[in-house]
Write an enzyme that holds these catalytic residues in place. Structure first.
Site, PDB file in Angstrom:
ATOM      1  N   ARG A 177      41.697  35.653  40.926  1.00 25.68           N
ATOM      2  CA  ARG A 177      40.736  36.406  41.992  1.00 25.68           C
ATOM      3  C   ARG A 177      40.601  35.069  43.127  1.00 25.68           C
ATOM      4  O   ARG A 177      39.494  35.199  43.994  1.00 25.68           O
ATOM      5  CB  ARG A 177      39.277  36.447  41.796  1.00 25.68           C
ATOM      6  CG  ARG A 177      39.120  37.474  40.368  1.00 25.68           C
ATOM      7  CD  ARG A 177      39.709  38.884  41.011  1.00 25.68           C
ATOM      8  NE  ARG A 177      39.534  39.734  39.863  1.00 25.68           N
ATOM      9  CZ  ARG A 177      40.226  39.971  38.916  1.00 25.68           C
ATOM     10  NH1 ARG A 177      41.458  39.260  38.850  1.00 25.68           N
ATOM     11  NH2 ARG A 177      40.351  40.774  38.192  1.00 25.68           N
ATOM     12  N   SER A 251      33.319  44.483  40.124  1.00 19.80           N
ATOM     13  CA  SER A 251      32.776  43.153  39.533  1.00 19.80           C
ATOM     14  C   SER A 251      32.000  42.344  40.706  1.00 19.80           C
ATOM     15  O   SER A 251      32.919  42.150  41.643  1.00 19.80           O
ATOM     16  CB  SER A 251      33.746  42.423  39.029  1.00 19.80           C
ATOM     17  OG  SER A 251      34.287  43.130  37.632  1.00 19.80           O
ATOM     18  N   GLU A 347      32.565  37.350  43.509  1.00 19.55           N
ATOM     19  CA  GLU A 347      33.770  37.746  43.711  1.00 19.55           C
ATOM     20  C   GLU A 347      33.977  38.569  45.141  1.00 19.55           C
ATOM     21  O   GLU A 347      34.704  38.409  45.588  1.00 19.55           O
ATOM     22  CB  GLU A 347      34.298  38.679  42.468  1.00 19.55           C
ATOM     23  CG  GLU A 347      35.701  39.192  42.903  1.00 19.55           C
ATOM     24  CD  GLU A 347      36.158  40.037  41.455  1.00 19.55           C
ATOM     25  OE1 GLU A 347      35.844  39.695  40.338  1.00 19.55           O
ATOM     26  OE2 GLU A 347      36.791  41.158  41.850  1.00 19.55           O
TER      27      GLU A 347
HETATM   28  C1  FAD Z   1      34.654  50.338  41.755  1.00 21.09           C
HETATM   29  C2  FAD Z   1      35.502  49.295  42.134  1.00 21.09           C
HETATM   30  C3  FAD Z   1      36.176  48.696  41.154  1.00 21.09           C
HETATM   31  C4  FAD Z   1      37.048  47.276  41.477  1.00 21.09           C
HETATM   32  N1  FAD Z   1      37.827  47.046  40.530  1.00 21.09           N
HETATM   33  C5  FAD Z   1      38.630  45.927  40.682  1.00 21.09           C
HETATM   34  C6  FAD Z   1      39.690  45.423  39.953  1.00 21.09           C
HETATM   35  O1  FAD Z   1      39.813  45.820  38.915  1.00 21.09           O
HETATM   36  N2  FAD Z   1      40.079  44.439  40.147  1.00 21.09           N
HETATM   37  C7  FAD Z   1      40.170  43.721  41.451  1.00 21.09           C
HETATM   38  O2  FAD Z   1      40.801  42.574  41.597  1.00 21.09           O
HETATM   39  N3  FAD Z   1      39.101  44.065  42.374  1.00 21.09           N
HETATM   40  C8  FAD Z   1      38.668  45.252  42.148  1.00 21.09           C
HETATM   41  N4  FAD Z   1      37.901  45.599  42.842  1.00 21.09           N
HETATM   42  C9  FAD Z   1      37.535  45.034  44.315  1.00 21.09           C
HETATM   43  C10 FAD Z   1      38.268  45.659  45.404  1.00 21.09           C
HETATM   44  O3  FAD Z   1      38.768  46.886  45.220  1.00 21.09           O
HETATM   45  C11 FAD Z   1      39.643  44.602  45.641  1.00 21.09           C
HETATM   46  O4  FAD Z   1      39.276  43.525  46.023  1.00 21.09           O
HETATM   47  C12 FAD Z   1      40.470  45.032  46.855  1.00 21.09           C
HETATM   48  O5  FAD Z   1      41.777  44.445  47.053  1.00 21.09           O
HETATM   49  C13 FAD Z   1      39.670  45.124  48.276  1.00 21.09           C
HETATM   50  O6  FAD Z   1      40.402  45.843  49.241  1.00 21.09           O
HETATM   51  P1  FAD Z   1      39.816  46.442  50.631  1.00 21.09           P
HETATM   52  O7  FAD Z   1      40.860  46.870  51.499  1.00 21.09           O
HETATM   53  O8  FAD Z   1      38.640  47.416  50.177  1.00 21.09           O
HETATM   54  O9  FAD Z   1      39.293  45.154  51.211  1.00 21.09           O
HETATM   55  P2  FAD Z   1      37.609  44.766  51.849  1.00 21.09           P
HETATM   56  O10 FAD Z   1      36.771  44.993  51.105  1.00 21.09           O
HETATM   57  O11 FAD Z   1      37.930  45.704  53.203  1.00 21.09           O
HETATM   58  O12 FAD Z   1      38.121  43.386  52.646  1.00 21.09           O
HETATM   59  C14 FAD Z   1      37.957  42.361  51.477  1.00 21.09           C
HETATM   60  C15 FAD Z   1      38.160  40.912  52.568  1.00 21.09           C
HETATM   61  O13 FAD Z   1      39.536  41.001  52.793  1.00 21.09           O
HETATM   62  C16 FAD Z   1      39.470  40.789  54.288  1.00 21.09           C
HETATM   63  N5  FAD Z   1      40.720  41.738  54.607  1.00 21.09           N
HETATM   64  C17 FAD Z   1      40.961  43.035  54.157  1.00 21.09           C
HETATM   65  N6  FAD Z   1      42.169  43.222  54.750  1.00 21.09           N
HETATM   66  C18 FAD Z   1      42.679  42.416  55.692  1.00 21.09           C
HETATM   67  C19 FAD Z   1      43.928  42.126  55.987  1.00 21.09           C
HETATM   68  N7  FAD Z   1      44.850  43.093  56.276  1.00 21.09           N
HETATM   69  N8  FAD Z   1      44.286  40.909  56.611  1.00 21.09           N
HETATM   70  C20 FAD Z   1      43.258  39.855  56.341  1.00 21.09           C
HETATM   71  N9  FAD Z   1      42.265  40.082  55.587  1.00 21.09           N
HETATM   72  C21 FAD Z   1      41.946  41.234  55.324  1.00 21.09           C
HETATM   73  C22 FAD Z   1      38.240  41.273  54.599  1.00 21.09           C
HETATM   74  O14 FAD Z   1      37.976  40.714  55.854  1.00 21.09           O
HETATM   75  C23 FAD Z   1      37.332  40.908  53.456  1.00 21.09           C
HETATM   76  O15 FAD Z   1      37.185  39.344  53.769  1.00 21.09           O
HETATM   77  C24 FAD Z   1      36.934  46.883  42.758  1.00 21.09           C
HETATM   78  C25 FAD Z   1      35.951  47.559  43.694  1.00 21.09           C
HETATM   79  C26 FAD Z   1      35.500  48.608  43.441  1.00 21.09           C
HETATM   80  C27 FAD Z   1      34.549  49.096  44.160  1.00 21.09           C
END
Ligand code: FAD
Length: 351
Positions: A177, A251, A347
């Protein structure tokens, strides 16, 4: 009354909105306002924003699907919602295919593209919420697979210079992570696209968690890539709370890695404590088990709480504030530290 929308450029029709409610843009469903908000669909649009004299000095928040962030206050600056789409094949040989996806592609849509085309490697990561661009940020992982296993490279834009740079598997410094983008490179780059090297030959990983058991229940003895993806989807749907029904970010904490010596000491007190070996000296302990043992599972404090079935998932029942979830997470951290001598780290990204 002042207009709450204006065009940055009439030629490329980019709309900057003022005072935008971010509740629909984060899976916790937290209410918070952004001073300014723009959706970006191309690198050209992004460059226009970064070179605009009014927008350039503003603090920026890069937003994907908002599924890994906790908004603790209104955002005083410009939120840039990444909407750069597109999936394309860059090159291929007999064994591999290199597929590039835009940062704004929904992660699960990218997985579906790979599964449908018989490209193996990301099927265990089915149904993880969010975007392709955010996936390298924390080296997303599930069911024994992380993106670093298929990650080839990414292109990003350096905010300060406007230059496009490339990072490969080594320079991303992936860990559990973790990546360089959560440390030295934090807030410095906007990820534009990610290239994955996928396998044309099946190398399926079914040993982890309940995948094999689920495939057996489904009556499948020789699984295809799609079967594994379907099994992962079924497991996730049965285990994880759906953010559309109850606000959460998956998580909340990482599973802590502790020394074997500390683990043996804990095992004397808690004989059932689970662990996964990392190397000769280190083991990983499930944070959810620790939180459950400390009595937090299912506890509720006003509009926020700890999920009744998943102790690792903090939830917003509706109307909860980011700071209430932050305070709850700090109380959980303190109690785990006191009971087990282990410091949990988040996380989720606090904004
Ligand atoms: C129900 C649920 C289950 C999940 N299960 C998992 C799992 O199994 N494994 C896992 O690893 N994660 C899991 N996650 C966490 C999440 O889905 C991941 O971390 C995912 O990659 C976040 O993507 P996002 O586009 O929503 O990021 P955001 O929440 O929009 O952003 C996360 C971070 O990344 C930055 N960011 C976003 N896009 C960019 C970009 N293009 N360039 C630079 N910075 C950027 C943002 O500024 C922020 O700091 C889960 C979340 C939920 C709600």
């Amino acid at each position: 009354m002042k207009p709450n929308k204006f065009f940055l450029s009439r030629t490329i029709k980019m709309v900057i909105q003022k005072d935008v409610q971010l509740k629909p843009f984060n899976t916790f469903g937290i209410e918070a306002f952004a001073n300014y908000f723009v959706e970006v669909s191309s690198v050209e649009e992004l460059k226009n924003i970064l070179s605009n004299p009014d927008l350039a000095p503003m603090q920026k928040l890069i937003l994907g699907g908002g599924s890994n962030m906790l908004l603790t206050q209104d955002f005083q600056g410009l939120v840039i919602k990444m909407n750069i789409k597109g999936i394309s094949i860059i090159k291929e040989d007999n064994e591999h295919v290199w597929v590039r996806a835009g940062a704004g592609v929904v992660w699960h849509e990218f997985v579906c593209f790979c599964v449908e085309n018989q490209y193996a490697g990301v099927e265990n990561l089915s149904l993880i919420p969010g975007t392709v661009g955010a996936a390298p940020m924390q080296n997303i992982g599930a069911y024994g697979v992380e993106i670093k296993d298929t990650f080839d490279s990414l292109e990003c834009l350096e905010i300060a210079s406007g230059n496009i740079q490339a990072f490969d598997n080594i320079t991303c410094r992936f860990g559990y992570r973790e990546s360089i983008f959560k440390h030295e490179a934090k807030n410095r780059y906007i990820i534009l696209n990610v290239t994955f090297r996928l396998n044309k030959k099946h190398q399926l990983q079914t040993a982890y968690g309940a995948i094999q058991e689920t495939l057996t229940t489904m009556g499948i003895s020789e699984p295809s890539i799609k079967d594994v993806s379907n099994a992962v989807i079924a497991i996730r749907q049965s285990k994880l709370p759906n953010p559309a029904e109850i606000g959460n970010a998956g998580s909340f904490f990482k599973n802590p890695e502790i020394s074997k010596k500390q683990f043996e000491g804990l095992k004397n007190h808690y004989p059932t404590i689970p662990s996964y070996p990392i190397d000769e000296d280190t083991v990983k302990v499930p944070a959810g088990w620790l939180i459950e043992q400390a009595g937090w599972k299912g506890s509720r404090f006003g509009n926020v709480g700890v999920h009744a079935k998943q102790a690792l998932v903090l939830v917003n029942y509706g109307g909860g504030k980011g700071n209430e979830i932050k305070e709850l997470s700090q109380k959980i951290q303190a109690s785990i530290q006191e009971k087990f001598g282990i410091l949990l780290s988040a996380e989720v990204n606090f904004i």
